[in-house]
Design a protein around this motif. Structure first.
Motif, PDB file in Angstrom:
ATOM      1  N   PHE A 159       0.791  -1.229   0.000  1.00  0.00           N
ATOM      2  CA  PHE A 159       0.000   0.000   0.000  1.00  0.00           C
ATOM      3  C   PHE A 159       0.823   1.278   0.000  1.00  0.00           C
ATOM      4  N   GLY A 160       2.132   1.136   0.104  1.00  0.00           N
ATOM      5  CA  GLY A 160       2.984   2.287  -0.141  1.00  0.00           C
ATOM      6  C   GLY A 160       3.134   3.262   0.999  1.00  0.00           C
ATOM      7  N   PHE A 161       2.957   2.849   2.250  1.00  0.00           N
ATOM      8  CA  PHE A 161       3.272   3.753   3.352  1.00  0.00           C
ATOM      9  C   PHE A 161       3.792   2.939   4.529  1.00  0.00           C
ATOM     10  N   HIS A 162       4.552   3.617   5.369  1.00  0.00           N
ATOM     11  CA  HIS A 162       5.169   2.974   6.525  1.00  0.00           C
ATOM     12  C   HIS A 162       4.201   3.054   7.705  1.00  0.00           C
ATOM     13  N   SER A 163       3.693   1.914   8.123  1.00  0.00           N
ATOM     14  CA  SER A 163       2.808   1.887   9.283  1.00  0.00           C
ATOM     15  C   SER A 163       3.641   1.677  10.544  1.00  0.00           C
ATOM     16  N   SER A 164       3.063   2.026  11.657  1.00  0.00           N
ATOM     17  CA  SER A 164       3.755   1.888  12.933  1.00  0.00           C
ATOM     18  C   SER A 164       2.830   1.216  13.935  1.00  0.00           C
ATOM     19  N   GLU A 165       3.386   0.911  15.082  1.00  0.00           N
ATOM     20  CA  GLU A 165       2.554   0.333  16.137  1.00  0.00           C
ATOM     21  C   GLU A 165       1.469   1.319  16.555  1.00  0.00           C
ATOM     22  N   CYS A 166       1.764   2.594  16.489  1.00  0.00           N
ATOM     23  CA  CYS A 166       0.775   3.624  16.807  1.00  0.00           C
ATOM     24  C   CYS A 166      -0.423   3.521  15.872  1.00  0.00           C
ATOM     25  N   HIS A 167      -0.149   3.373  14.568  1.00  0.00           N
ATOM     26  CA  HIS A 167      -1.236   3.249  13.597  1.00  0.00           C
ATOM     27  C   HIS A 167      -2.053   1.993  13.856  1.00  0.00           C
ATOM     28  N   HIS A 168      -1.362   0.907  14.187  1.00  0.00           N
ATOM     29  CA  HIS A 168      -2.057  -0.352  14.458  1.00  0.00           C
ATOM     30  C   HIS A 168      -2.974  -0.200  15.669  1.00  0.00           C
ATOM     31  N   LYS A 169      -2.517   0.501  16.687  1.00  0.00           N
ATOM     32  CA  LYS A 169      -3.340   0.686  17.883  1.00  0.00           C
ATOM     33  C   LYS A 169      -4.557   1.546  17.596  1.00  0.00           C
ATOM     34  N   ILE A 170      -4.411   2.514  16.691  1.00  0.00           N
ATOM     35  CA  ILE A 170      -5.570   3.328  16.304  1.00  0.00           C
ATOM     36  C   ILE A 170      -6.626   2.456  15.640  1.00  0.00           C
ATOM     37  N   VAL A 171      -6.184   1.580  14.728  1.00  0.00           N
ATOM     38  CA  VAL A 171      -7.122   0.671  14.070  1.00  0.00           C
ATOM     39  C   VAL A 171      -7.804  -0.225  15.092  1.00  0.00           C
TER      40      VAL A 171
END
Length: 510
Positions: A115-127
């Motif tokens: 998908f072309g972007f760097h996800s982080s643990e922060c993003h995962h927690k938001i989801v």
């Protein structure tokens, strides 16, 4: 010794050092340490068993399990992968802290590749946070009502004048209708612009989303290669073209012009903006949400429907159960009378739920991936202890370890729609080696990698089957045709895909 002889020997020594260093880096000299799992590197340096694993993971892992037992380590494309096939260890492994076994590192690589972007643990927690809030409990009941209405709108579109038999592929029909209805439910509808334009907007909307579905399906076919950066140049150009289509459709400017956008989408986007995600990346994140919400549910509904079509006794039992449940809920089913305000929890449908779980047992095959962050000990149910080496990776494969185990499920390859119901009507319990299994199926993963949208996915499947059995007569065009085989390339990525579609006929019952 002359200057040229010294130069020659120096060059040879340098070449030998480089060669040995390269072989060491490729794992050629790795040996099994005490307490480590059996090690199998294959015969090709660095590559190891990459070709075998990619071609058919199930067949490969069955062979390795027979050779080495329930726990083993193999070399695959420069990576040492530990496989654990003892299901009793799973509940302990998935609870290990991330400083030992980390999920996010692998997940971020997949997200970037596809998908072309760097996800982080922060993003995962938001989801996780907003999925728990909006895709469960009372908010899920509200979302289910919207999904019920949208799926009826899609299924009944221009059906009133078509009471004769119609024909389509089961996969195409199921996947397309689920995609369109879920997109409307999650990402909103086009503004109607007045009552006189309502029908035209509806017609254009469904046509547009039908075209979007075709592009989505083409993109999804490339996903396994994208995930592991295995696309050839032609595949890279095509996937980039498809990404551009969806990045345009899901641009924030266009998304926020829609009506009825789900809170799940809106609140996540707002939170991503608050933590510094740019508009460009937020659009790519929305595409990730679209793929994650649709890539498995559509194929799953195909497998459910095709199994019911191939097993008339299951079709009849589930249909009678659904009809009775709707009557008890006060829902009158007749032409022009769609199912209205009824919650799924109010419909008692144990046969339907068992049939769905049985289908997921047969056709979902996720890998549960963890990066080994430090030397980590695991203990199997028979008391054996192993140490997983730091820098390696761990893969759990419930499809083989649980779903296809004949001790847990007699005749594991056979569809039994009531397999998960005990004789007294309660949910059945399952055992391995005389020990009760905490999780007898794991179609949605476990621990931090468990699908955050699993409750909504189950609701979508139930709604689809309820509507199809309530309003349509269905039959296979070729009743003797076998259920398609699984496309082996999709093992490890959730719901399996069929090797080909299968044709069926359908018509309104009333």
């Amino acid at each position: 010794m002359s200057f040229w002889e010294i130069l020659l020997w120096t060059s040879l020594a340098s070449l030998l050092t480089t060669l040995l260093g390269g072989l060491y880096a490729m794992g050629t000299f790795r040996v099994r340490k005490t307490r480590e799992p059996p090690l199998d590197k294959g015969f090709i340096p660095w590559l190891g068993y990459a070709i075998n694993f990619k071609k058919d993971p199930v067949q490969f892992l069955q062979r390795m399990r027979k050779k080495h037992g329930d726990v083993f380590t193999v070399l695959v494309g420069g990576n040492y992968l530990h496989f654990v096939m003892d299901p009793h260890t799973y509940r302990h492994i998935v609870k290990e802290p991330k400083n030992k076994l980390d999920f996010y590192m692998f997940a971020s690589v997949i997200v970037f590749n596809a998908f072309g972007f760097h996800s982080s643990e922060c993003h995962h927690k938001i989801v996780q946070t907003f999925s728990n809030k909006y895709l469960s409990g009372q908010n899920l009941s509200t979302l289910n009502q919207v999904m019920m209405a949208n799926l009826q709108k899609v299924l009944f579109h221009r059906q009133e004048q078509k009471r004769s038999w119609q024909q389509d592929g089961v996969l195409h029909f199921s996947y397309r209708n689920m995609f369109q209805a879920a997109y409307l439910t999650l990402f909103g509808t086009e503004p109607e612009g007045g009552v006189e334009k309502k029908d035209a907007v509806k017609e254009n909307e469904l046509t547009h989303y039908g075209e979007m579905f075709e592009a989505f399906q083409r993109f999804d076919r490339f996903f396994p290669q994208m995930a592991f950066s295995l696309l050839d140049p032609l595949g890279k150009r095509e996937t980039q073209r498809l990404k551009n289509i969806f990045w345009d459709i899901l641009s924030l400017e266009k998304v926020y012009q829609k009506d009825n956008i789900s809170s799940w989408v809106l609140e996540q986007d707002k939170r991503m903006a608050e933590v510094g995600m740019t508009e460009k990346v937020r659009t790519r994140f929305l595409f990730l949400l679209l793929w994650a919400s649709q890539a498995n549910t559509g194929p799953a509904t195909f497998w459910i429907l095709v199994h019911l079509l191939k097993h008339p006794e299951a079709m009849e039992a589930v249909r009678e159960e659904v009809d009775e449940a709707l009557r008890e809920a006060g829902q009158e089913v007749k032409p022009g009378c769609p199912i209205g305000n009824v919650t799924l929890s109010a419909l008692k449908t144990p046969f339907l739920e068992s049939a769905i779980e049985e289908t997921l047992r047969l056709k979902t095959s996720p890998f549960l991936f963890r990066s080994v962050m430090q030397d980590t000990d695991i203990k199997t149910s028979d008391g054996r202890e192993y140490t997983l080496r730091k820098g390696d990776h761990l893969l759990l494969f419930p499809f083989l370890a649980l779903h296809m185990d004949p001790e847990i499920y007699p005749d594991p390859h056979v569809f039994q729609y009531d397999r998960f119901i005990s004789p007294n009507g309660t949910k059945k319990e399952f055992y391995k080696d005389g020990i009760k299994l905490k999780h007898s199926t794991m179609p949605f993963g476990a621990g931090p990698s468990m699908c955050p949208g699993r409750f909504f996915a189950m609701s979508e499947m139930k709604i689809f089957v309820i509507l199809m059995l309530t309003y349509f007569d269905m039959e296979l065009v070729k009743k003797e045709e076998e259920i398609p085989a699984i496309d082996a390339r999709r093992y490890g990525f959730g719901t399996a895909h069929p090797s080909h579609d299968i044709q069926f006929r359908y018509r309104l019952r009333f």
